[in-house]
Design a protein around this motif. Structure first.
Motif, mmCIF file in Angstrom:
data_model
loop_
_atom_site.group_PDB
_atom_site.id
_atom_site.type_symbol
_atom_site.label_atom_id
_atom_site.label_comp_id
_atom_site.label_asym_id
_atom_site.label_seq_id
_atom_site.Cartn_x
_atom_site.Cartn_y
_atom_site.Cartn_z
ATOM 1 N N TYR A 519 0.832 -1.210 0.000
ATOM 2 C CA TYR A 519 0.000 0.000 0.000
ATOM 3 C C TYR A 519 0.864 1.256 0.000
ATOM 4 C CZ TYR A 519 -4.216 2.727 0.817
ATOM 5 O OH TYR A 519 -5.250 3.596 0.677
ATOM 6 N N ILE A 520 1.831 1.324 0.910
ATOM 7 C CA ILE A 520 2.629 2.557 1.047
ATOM 8 C C ILE A 520 3.506 2.782 -0.172
ATOM 9 C CG2 ILE A 520 4.479 3.623 2.390
ATOM 10 C CD1 ILE A 520 3.230 2.491 4.895
ATOM 11 N N LEU A 521 4.127 1.729 -0.706
ATOM 12 C CA LEU A 521 4.956 1.914 -1.896
ATOM 13 C C LEU A 521 4.098 2.256 -3.109
ATOM 14 C CD1 LEU A 521 7.612 -0.932 -1.505
ATOM 15 C CD2 LEU A 521 7.883 1.516 -1.044
ATOM 16 N N GLY A 522 2.878 1.703 -3.167
ATOM 17 C CA GLY A 522 1.992 2.051 -4.262
ATOM 18 C C GLY A 522 1.596 3.516 -4.252
ATOM 19 N N GLU A 523 1.531 4.095 -3.064
ATOM 20 C CA GLU A 523 1.148 5.499 -2.945
ATOM 21 C C GLU A 523 2.365 6.430 -2.967
ATOM 22 O OE1 GLU A 523 -1.886 6.806 -2.883
ATOM 23 O OE2 GLU A 523 -2.837 4.841 -3.083
ATOM 24 N N PRO A 536 12.460 2.238 -9.213
ATOM 25 C CA PRO A 536 11.138 1.644 -9.461
ATOM 26 C C PRO A 536 11.184 0.152 -9.755
ATOM 27 C CG PRO A 536 11.287 3.776 -10.532
ATOM 28 C CD PRO A 536 12.652 3.488 -9.986
ATOM 29 N N LEU A 537 12.145 -0.266 -10.573
ATOM 30 C CA LEU A 537 12.218 -1.682 -10.912
ATOM 31 C C LEU A 537 12.569 -2.523 -9.688
ATOM 32 C CD1 LEU A 537 11.991 -3.771 -13.132
ATOM 33 C CD2 LEU A 537 14.430 -3.425 -13.634
ATOM 34 N N ILE A 538 13.469 -2.010 -8.854
ATOM 35 C CA ILE A 538 13.845 -2.740 -7.637
ATOM 36 C C ILE A 538 12.636 -2.841 -6.699
ATOM 37 C CG2 ILE A 538 15.282 -2.653 -5.568
ATOM 38 C CD1 ILE A 538 17.510 -1.457 -7.268
ATOM 39 N N GLN A 539 11.881 -1.765 -6.577
ATOM 40 C CA GLN A 539 10.680 -1.806 -5.734
ATOM 41 C C GLN A 539 9.705 -2.859 -6.243
ATOM 42 O OE1 GLN A 539 8.746 1.912 -4.640
ATOM 43 N NE2 GLN A 539 10.617 3.071 -5.119
ATOM 44 N N PHE A 540 9.497 -2.860 -7.578
ATOM 45 C CA PHE A 540 8.557 -3.832 -8.136
ATOM 46 C C PHE A 540 9.057 -5.260 -7.929
ATOM 47 C CE2 PHE A 540 7.555 -6.573 -11.765
ATOM 48 C CZ PHE A 540 6.181 -6.678 -11.592
ATOM 49 N N ASN A 541 10.315 -5.508 -8.231
ATOM 50 C CA ASN A 541 10.855 -6.865 -8.067
ATOM 51 C C ASN A 541 10.800 -7.323 -6.615
ATOM 52 O OD1 ASN A 541 11.431 -7.149 -10.802
ATOM 53 N ND2 ASN A 541 13.500 -6.286 -10.617
ATOM 54 N N LEU A 542 11.033 -6.391 -5.698
ATOM 55 C CA LEU A 542 10.984 -6.745 -4.278
ATOM 56 C C LEU A 542 9.578 -7.180 -3.883
ATOM 57 C CD1 LEU A 542 12.358 -6.895 -1.512
ATOM 58 C CD2 LEU A 542 11.808 -4.462 -1.191
ATOM 59 N N LEU A 543 8.573 -6.417 -4.302
ATOM 60 C CA LEU A 543 7.193 -6.784 -3.964
ATOM 61 C C LEU A 543 6.783 -8.068 -4.680
ATOM 62 C CD1 LEU A 543 5.389 -3.308 -4.000
ATOM 63 C CD2 LEU A 543 5.817 -4.761 -2.020
ATOM 64 N N HIS A 544 7.172 -8.193 -5.947
ATOM 65 C CA HIS A 544 6.739 -9.362 -6.707
ATOM 66 C C HIS A 544 7.411 -10.641 -6.213
ATOM 67 C CE1 HIS A 544 4.499 -11.116 -9.907
ATOM 68 N NE2 HIS A 544 5.570 -11.614 -10.520
ATOM 69 N N SER A 545 8.543 -10.518 -5.564
ATOM 70 C CA SER A 545 9.196 -11.710 -5.010
ATOM 71 C C SER A 545 8.401 -12.301 -3.852
ATOM 72 C CB SER A 545 10.617 -11.354 -4.546
ATOM 73 O OG SER A 545 10.580 -10.461 -3.439
ATOM 74 N N LYS A 546 7.533 -11.487 -3.242
ATOM 75 C CA LYS A 546 6.699 -11.978 -2.150
ATOM 76 C C LYS A 546 5.344 -12.485 -2.653
ATOM 77 C CE LYS A 546 9.836 -9.974 0.492
ATOM 78 N NZ LYS A 546 10.877 -10.747 1.200
ATOM 79 N N PHE A 547 5.033 -12.225 -3.934
ATOM 80 C CA PHE A 547 3.698 -12.454 -4.470
ATOM 81 C C PHE A 547 3.250 -13.905 -4.298
ATOM 82 C CE2 PHE A 547 0.566 -13.226 -7.767
ATOM 83 C CZ PHE A 547 -0.242 -12.100 -7.702
ATOM 84 N N PHE A 565 1.883 1.521 -9.820
ATOM 85 C CA PHE A 565 3.248 1.711 -10.345
ATOM 86 C C PHE A 565 3.226 2.143 -11.814
ATOM 87 C CE2 PHE A 565 6.068 -1.052 -7.326
ATOM 88 C CZ PHE A 565 5.846 -0.116 -6.321
ATOM 89 N N VAL A 566 2.250 1.653 -12.578
ATOM 90 C CA VAL A 566 2.147 2.041 -13.985
ATOM 91 C C VAL A 566 1.985 3.552 -14.099
ATOM 92 C CG1 VAL A 566 0.687 1.863 -16.042
ATOM 93 C CG2 VAL A 566 1.262 -0.189 -14.737
ATOM 94 N N ASN A 567 1.222 4.129 -13.176
ATOM 95 C CA ASN A 567 1.020 5.569 -13.174
ATOM 96 C C ASN A 567 2.241 6.304 -12.627
ATOM 97 O OD1 ASN A 567 -0.458 8.112 -13.267
ATOM 98 N ND2 ASN A 567 -0.666 7.902 -11.047
#
Length: 953
Positions: A519-523, A536-547, A565-567
Motif C-alpha cells: 500500500y505505502i509503496l503504491g502510494e 522503481p524496478l527494484i521496488q517492483f521486483n521486491l514486492l513481486h518476489s513476495k507475491f 506503479f504504472v502511473n
C-alpha cells in the motif's frame, strides 16, 4: 439376603411369629448397609412395603421411630437413590415439640421436598405455627428452612411476615425476640429478595431495619449489613440514612482493640467480615455530604491505612488475610469516592508495597487496584512512580494472570512522559508473551504508539516492529490505522516508504508487512525512487518476489499496487503488463485475481496518461473518525474496563494524534476487506469525493448489482454531533447529493423535514431513502415516513417528512440510507439521523433554593453521571450559553454560587414517563477543561445526556 428379607416381611404380613417388627427393621437397616446397589433397590421396595404395613395395621410409629427412619431415608438419598415416599412422616415431625424431631423434619423438607409438592401447604402451615410460637429455637429452624428452599412459593407465603420478625425488637410486646432470630430473619429475607425481589414489599420496616446497624449484637449487625447492601443497590433512596450509621459502626470497630470485641476478633483483627461489609455498603453511595460524617469516614480510612503499616501481630496467614481483606475494601471505597487526594496517594503507595510481596494473590490485587487508581487525576502521578516495579513484574512474574494485570497497569499509567519506555517494554515482552494475551498487547501497543506519538517516525518504526514480532496477532485494524496516519501526514510519507522498503528486504516477511509495504509503496514509492538502491524496478521486483508466498487477498492488493506503479513509474509499465498478461493471472482460478488482472491490464493499455493519472491519483486524506483499534480493544476487554481508562486519559492528555479511520473505497467490483489498495474498509464506499477520482466509480464500472447498506459516510459522526444543539442545517454533502434538515420538537413529539438535493445535471433514478432502526430503538422511538419520488431531476430538490414520537428513553440514533443510480452507477450513502434524547427536552425555570433542593434529592450513584474532559473548542462564555440552551434545557442565571459555572434544568418528555434533569457545567479556564455533572431520576438518561453534551465543548 434378598430371600431372607422378603420371607421375613411376608411372614410378618401373614401373621407369622418368627420375627418381631423391630427385628425386621434392624435386618432392613443392616441389609441396606451391606448389600450391593441392586440389593439396595430391593431394600427400598421392602422399606416402602414395611411402612405401608405399619400405616394400615397393628402399630403406629412413635416420634423417635419416625425421626430415625426419616434419617435413614436421608442417608439412602445421599447414596444417590430417589426417595418418593416417607415425606408425610417428615411433615408430621414438624408438628413435634421435641427439637431433635423437628430438626430432622426440617432437614428432610429442605433437602427433598420441591416447590411443586402437594405437601407444600401443610409445610407452610407448620412453618407459620413455628414462626408464631415465639420459641427462638423453633423460629430459627423455620427461618432456616425458608432460606434453604427459597422458592417463589415460600416468598409469596412469608415475605410479608419475615420483616416483622426482623424489626420485632423495636415492638414492646415482643421484646423477648432473641438476637439469633433477628440474624436468621435478615439472612432469610436476603435469600428471598435475591430469588424473588418483586415479592418482597418495601414498607415501614425499611426505615427501621437500618437501625439494626446500631444493634449491640454484632452477628445481627453483620446479617443486617448484608441485607441493607443488597437492598440499597436497587433502592438507594430508601436506605440512604444507613450511611451515617455505617460510618459510626465502622469507626467503633477500627478504633477498638482486639480485646474489645473478643467474640468477633479473628486473629487479632476486630470483626473483619463486618468491616468489609460496611465498606461495601458505603460504596453504594457518593461521599457523605455531612462534613462531620465525612470527616469521621476519612479518619476510619486513614486508621485502616495506618494499621496496614504496623508490624503484624501474628505470623499466621489467617491474620494477614483478614487484615488485607479490610485494607483492600477500604482502598476500593477510596477509589470509588475519588475525592480525597491524600487518601488516593496513600492508597497508591500502600499498593506499591504489595507489588513485590511474595504472595501472588496480593500482587494480583495490587495491580488490579492500581489500574483503577491510574485513571484518577489525583493519583495518576503517584501510580507512575512504580513503573519500574511493574516492568520488573512483567519480566519476572511466573503467573500469567499477574503478567496480564501488569500489562493493563502499564497501559493505564502511560502518558507522553513515559510512552516510549512503556511501548518498548511491551514490545520486548511481546516476544515471549503467552499466546492468549498477545492480541490484546498488540492492540494496546498500537493505541499507545498512536496516541502519544510526538515524532511519527517513531510511530511507523513501532508498528513495523510490532508486525515483525507478532504479525499473526496484528489485526486488520492495526495495519489499516498505520496507513491512515501515513496518508494523512505528509511529513512521514517519505520515511514510511523508505522504512517499509528496507523491512521488505528481509528473507522472511510477515504477510501483514507485505500488505503495508504494498500500500505505502503504491502510494509513495516515488518519494524514494531517486535512490538507485530503491529504483522503481527494484521496488517492483521486491514486492513481486513476495507475491507467490501470499494469500489471495494480499495478492489482490499487490496487483492494485502494480497498476499504481504504472502511473507512478512509466518505465516499468511493460514489465508490469507482462506480469498481468501471464496465464497465472489472466487464467487464475480465483475470480478476484483474474478480474483484477483483466481490468488492470485493459486500463493500462487503453487509458491515456491523463486518465491514468486521474483514476490512479494519490489517495486523499482520510476524514476524521475514531480509531477502530480502540473499538476492537473495547470489544475484547469489555466496554467498562477500557472506556473508564480511556475517558480518564482524555482528561489528562492532549488531543489524540494521528489521522482517522480510512474510509472504504474499493478498486474493483468485488470488495475485499484486506486486499484492496484503494479501499481499506469492509464494505462498498459512500460517494464522498468527486466522481472522476473516486474509487467508488471503479466499483460500478464492472458491477451492476446494488450492494447492502453502506457504512456511515465520512464525516457523518461530526455532522451528527453538530446537530445535537441545533435543528436546522446541512447534514451531508458530496459532489452528487446534498441532504438538509429542518426539524421541530414539542414534548414527546417531533417532525423532521429532510431535503434531498441533486447537485448534478443528471437524473437520480430509483432514489430510495430508508430509515434503519435496531430492535431496541424501534421499541423506544416511533418513526413514520412518507415516500418520495423515485426520480430526482438534475438540479432539483425533493422533500421527505418524518413524524417522530418518543415512547421511552433511548441511546441509539436511526440511520438514513439512500440508494440511487447516477449515470448508470449505483450509489449508496448512509448517515446518522440526528434524533437524540435531548430533542424531547422542555426547559424548566427554577429558583436557586429549589434547584439545590432537587439536586440533593438526586444524589444516589445511579442518578448522577459526571465527566471531566478537555475543551475541544475555545472556552467562550456566550457560545457555551447558546449550546446549553440549544441542548434543550433552561439556562438558570444567578443560581450557582460560582458565577463562572453554568446550570440548567429541564424535563425529558416520553410517552410513558417524564424525567426531570439537572445539569451543572464547571469550566476551568486555566486548565482548559470542563467538569459536567448530570442528575436525573434514571441512570440511562443521565449517561446518554452526559455523552451528548460532553461532545459539544
Amino acid at each position: 439376603m434378598r430371600r431372607y428379607l422378603l420371607s421375613t416381611i411376608l411372614c410378618e404380613k401373614k401373621g407369622g411369629k418368627g420375627h418381631s417388627s423391630e427385628t425386621i427393621r434392624k435386618n432392613l437397616v443392616t441389609g441396606t448397609r451391606t448389600c450391593c446397589s441392586s440389593d439396595r433397590r430391593l431394600c427400598l421396595q421392602l422399606h416402602r412395603f414395611l411402612l405401608a404395613s405399619y400405616s394400615s395395621g397393628d402399630k403406629a410409629l412413635d416420634g423417635y421411630s419416625k425421626k430415625k427412619y426419616v434419617c435413614k431415608l436421608l442417608f439412602i438419598f445421599l447414596l444417590g437413590h430417589d426417595i418418593d415416599f416417607g415425606h408425610m412422616e417428615a411433615v408430621n415431625l414438624l408438628s413435634s415439640n421435641r427439637y431433635t424431631e423437628k430438626q430432622i423434619g426440617y432437614l428432610f423438607i429442605s433437602v427433598l421436598v420441591n416447590s411443586n409438592s402437594e405437601l407444600i401447604r401443610l409445610i407452610n402451615n407448620a412453618i407459620k405455627n413455628d414462626l408464631a410460637s415465639r420459641n427462638p429455637t423453633f423460629m430459627g429452624l423455620a427461618l432456616h428452612c425458608i432460606a434453604n428452599v427459597g422458592s417463589r412459593e415460600m416468598a409469596e407465603a412469608f415475605a410479608g411476615e419475615i420483616p416483622k420478625i426482623l424489626v420485632a425488637g423495636y415492638v414492646s410486646c415482643v421484646k423477648d425476640t432473641m438476637d439469633s432470630v433477628k440474624q436468621s430473619a435478615a439472612l432469610c429475607l436476603l435469600r428471598l429478595y435475591r430469588t424473588s425481589p418483586d415479592l418482597v414489599p418495601m414498607g415501614d420496616w425499611t426505615s427501621r431495619v437500618v437501625h439494626l446497624l446500631n444493634d449491640q449484637h454484632l452477628g445481627v449487625v453483620t446479617a443486617a449489613t448484608s441485607l441493607i447492601t443488597t437492598l440499597a443497590q436497587k433502592n438507594p433512596e430508601e436506605f440512604k440514612t444507613s450511611v451515617s450509621l455505617a460510618v459510626s459502626r465502622l469507626s467503633r470497630i477500627v478504633t477498638s482493640a482486639s480485646t474489645d470485641l473478643q467474640d468477633y476478633t479473628y486473629y487479632f483483627v476486630p470483626a473483619p467480615w463486618l468491616s468489609v461489609k460496611l465498606l461495601r455498603l458505603l460504596q453504594c453511595y457518593p461521599p457523605p455530604e455531612d462534613p462531620a460524617v465525612r470527616g469521621r469516614l476519612t479518619e476510619c480510612l486513614e486508621t485502616i491505612l495506618n494499621k496496614a503499616q504496623e508490624p503484624p501481630k501474628s505470623k499466621k496467614v489467617q491474620h494477614s488475610n483478614a487484615k488485607n481483606a479490610v485494607l483492600f475494601e477500604a482502598i476500593s471505597l477510596i477509589i470509588h469516592h475519588d475525592s480525597e487526594p491524600n487518601l488516593l496517594v496513600r492508597a497508591c503507595n500502600q499498593l506499591g508495597q504489595f507489588l513485590q510481596h511474595r504472595e501472588t494473590n496480593l500482587r494480583y490485587l495490587a495491580l488490579e487496584s492500581m489500574c483503577t487508581l491510574a485513571s484518577s487525576e489525583f493519583s495518576h502521578e503517584a501510580v507512575k512512580t512504580h513503573i519500574e516495579t511493574v516492568i520488573n513484574a512483567l519480566k519476572t512474574e511466573r503467573d500469567v494472570s499477574v503478567r496480564q494485570r501488569a500489562v493493563d497497569l502499564l497501559y493505564a499509567m502511560c502518558d507522553r512522559s513515559n510512552a516510549q519506555q512503556i511501548v518498548a517494554e511491551m514490545l520486548s515482552y511481546l516476544e515471549t508473551a503467552d499466546y492468549s494475551i498477545r492480541e490484546e498487547i498488540v492492540l494496546k501497543v498500537a493505541i499507545l504508539a498512536e496516541k502519544y506519538a510526538v515524532d511519527y517516525t517513531w510511530y511507523v518504526d513501532t508498528i513495523l516492529n510490532l508486525i515483525r514480532i507478532a504479525g499473526d496477532y496484528v489485526s486488520e485494524e492495526v495495519w489499516y490505522r498505520v496507513i491512515q496516519i501515513v496518508i494523512n501526514r505528509d511529513d512521514v510519507q517519505g520515511y514510511a516508504a523508505k522504512t517499509v522498503f528496507e523491512a521488505l528486504q528481509a528473507p522472511a516477511c510477515h504477510e501483514n508487512l507485505v500488505k503495508v509495504g504494498g500500500y505505502i509503496l503504491g502510494e509513495f514509492g516515488n518519494l524514494i525512487a531517486g535512490d538507485p538502491r530503491s529504483s522503481p524496478l527494484i521496488q517492483f521486483n521486491l514486492l513481486h518476489s513476495k507475491f507467490h508466498l501470499c494469500s489471495v487477498p494480499t495478492r489482490a492488493l499487490l496487483l492494485s499496487t502494480y497498476i499504481k506503479f504504472v502511473n507512478l513509474f512509466p518505465e516499468v509499465k511493460t514489465t508490469i503488463q507482462d506480469v498481468l498478461r501471464s496465464d497465472s493471472q489472466l487464467k487464475n482460478a480465483d475470480v478476484e485475481l483474474q478480474q483484477r488482472a483483466v481490468e488492470y491490464l485493459r486500463l493500462s493499455t487503453v487509458a491515456s496518461t491523463d486518465i491514468l493519472a486521474t483514476v490512479l491519483e494519490e489517495m486523499p486524506p482520510f476524514p476524521e473518525r475514531e480509531s477502530s483499534i480502540l473499538a476492537k480493544l473495547k470489544k475484547k476487554k469489555g466496554p467498562s474496563t477500557v472506556t473508564d481508562l480511556e475517558e480518564a486519559k482524555r482528561e489528562r492528555s492532549a488531543d489524540v494524534n494521528g489521522g482517522p479511520e480510512p474510509a472504504p473505497a474499493s478498486a474493483v467490483s468485488t470488495p475485499s476487506p484486506s486486499a484492496d489498495l484503494l479501499g481499506l474498509g469492509a464494505a462498498p464506499p459512500a460517494p464522498a469525493g468527486p466522481p472522476p477520482s473516486s474509487g467508488g466509480l471503479l466499483v460500478d464500472v464492472f458491477s451492476d448489482s446494488p450492494s447492502a447498506v453502506a457504512p456511515l459516510a465520512p464525516g457523518s459522526e461530526d455532522n451528527f454531533a453538530r446537530f445535537v444543539c441545533k435543528n436546522n442545517g446541512v447534514l451531508f454533502e458530496n459532489q452528487l447529493l446534498q441532504i438538509g434538515l429542518k426539524s421541530e420538537f414539542r414534548q414527546n413529539l417531533g417532525r423532521m423535514f429532510i431535503f434531498y438535493g441533486n447537485k448534478t445535471s443528471t437524473q437520480f433514478l430509483n432514489f430510495t431513502p430508508t430509515l434503519i432502526c435496531s430492535d431496541d430503538l424501534q421499541t423506544n422511538l416511533s418513526l413514520q415516513t412518507k415516500p418520495v419520488d423515485p426520480t430526482v431531476d438534475g438540479g432539483a430538490q425533493v422533500q421527505q417528512v418524518v413524524n417522530i414520537e418518543c415512547v421511552s428513553d433511548f441511546t441509539e440514533a436511526p440511520v438514513l440510507n439512500i440508494q440511487f443510480r447516477y449515470g448508470g452507477t449505483f450509489q449508496n450513502v448512509s448517515v446518522k439521523l440526528p434524533i437524540t434524547l435531548n430533542k424531547f427536552f422542555q426547559p424548566t425555570e427554577m429558583a436557586s433554593q429549589d434547584f439545590f433542593q432537587r439536586w440533593k434529592q438526586l444524589s444516589s450513584p445511579q442518578q448522577e453521571v459526571q465527566n471531566i474532559f478537555k475543551a475541544k473548542h475555545p472556552m467562550d462564555t456566550e457560545i457555551t450559553k447558546a449550546k446549553i440552551i440549544g441542548f434543550g434545557s433552561a439556562l438558570l442565571e444567578d443560581v450557582d454560587p460560582n458565577p463562572a459555572n453554568f446550570v440548567g434544568a429541564g424535563i425529558i418528555h416520553t410517552k410513558t414517563t417524564q424525567i426531570g434533569c439537572l445539569l451543572r457545567l464547571e469550566p476551568n479556564l486555566q486548565a482548559q477543561m470542563y467538569r459536567l455533572t448530570l442528575r436525573t431520576s434514571k441512570e440511562t438518561v443521565s449517561q446518554r445526556l452526559c455523552e451528548l453534551l460532553s461532545e459539544q465543548f
